[in-house]
Design an enzyme around this catalytic site. Sequence first.
Site, short mmCIF file in Angstrom:
data_model
loop_
_atom_site.label_atom_id
_atom_site.label_comp_id
_atom_site.label_asym_id
_atom_site.label_seq_id
_atom_site.Cartn_x
_atom_site.Cartn_y
_atom_site.Cartn_z
N HIS A 1 0.20 -13.52 -1.23
CA HIS A 1 -0.44 -12.38 -2.39
C HIS A 1 -0.29 -13.19 -3.81
CE1 HIS A 1 -0.97 -9.28 -5.09
NE2 HIS A 1 -1.78 -8.72 -4.29
N GLU B 1 -9.05 -12.19 -2.88
CA GLU B 1 -8.82 -11.62 -4.22
C GLU B 1 -8.98 -12.21 -5.44
OE1 GLU B 1 -6.20 -8.09 -3.14
OE2 GLU B 1 -4.59 -9.61 -3.11
C1 PEP Z 1 -3.78 -6.32 -4.97
O1 PEP Z 1 -2.71 -6.44 -5.77
O2 PEP Z 1 -3.83 -6.82 -3.74
C2 PEP Z 1 -4.99 -5.38 -5.40
C3 PEP Z 1 -5.92 -5.37 -4.64
O3 PEP Z 1 -4.52 -4.59 -6.40
P1 PEP Z 1 -5.48 -3.65 -7.27
O4 PEP Z 1 -6.41 -2.89 -5.98
O5 PEP Z 1 -4.62 -2.78 -7.70
O6 PEP Z 1 -6.54 -4.53 -8.17
#
Ligand code: PEP
Length: 236
Positions: free
Chosen positions: A86, A156
């Site tokens: 992450h 992400e």
């Molecule tokens: C995350 O940290 O994996 C994430 C998706 O956070 P958020 O949905 O708060 O952007």
Amino acid sequence: MKIIAGNWKMNGSRAALDDMIDAISRVATGDVRIALCVPYTMLRAGNAAVMIGAQNVSKFDGGAHTGNVSAAMVRATGAVATLVGHSETRDELHDKNADVSIRAARAIENDLLPIICVGETDTERDAGIGTDVVVRGVRESVPVCATDGGFIIAYEPRWAIGRGITPDMSDIENMHKIIRKTLDDMGFANTPILYGASVTAQNVHDIINIKNVDGVLVGGASLKKQDFIPIIENAK
Ligand code: PEP
């Protein structure tokens, strides 16, 4: 089948988790698979509706590594999955792709499903190397012991996490297409790809229906039932 994974980060309590599992169990149907990645102190077995996962595992199997928790220890709680790589753990632990690959290998060896996170920073995106960073993230973070479908990739964009920013749908589609091709070339044609960053009940339907998006990873909006349950319902 779509996958919806929550990342509780350093939030929550055992009581809140029990309550969330109850609530999810009442609405979950066979066409969505739900996971909750929670702090180590809350790890427990899930149920037919909800998989429970950790947020990281140690690179080591055991020994003099103060503060670490091994994949075997996580598995012994009844949890079945774990995040690795992450962006917050990459930053705080200075993990490179090679470190993430070792963590993912430890997870696989201990019968945990790794959710391997990759993503580009805003600096990398602005420099025009966002896709290179993500492709390298996939190629270098997936361990050699991985099997097709035996892990999950979560894309992400680091500039959108926790900021309420939703990229253009075409940008998400483009990055997922590139990741799909990368995984196909690596022999992982059946490995799911999740999208994560500021997913909400409002945008989940559009995002989860983008080609090559097999589900979502949800941070902030996975903490409260009133936010997370509508995400599950709107994703159906
Ligand atoms: C995350 O940290 O994996 C994430 C998706 O956070 P958020 O949905 O708060 O952007």
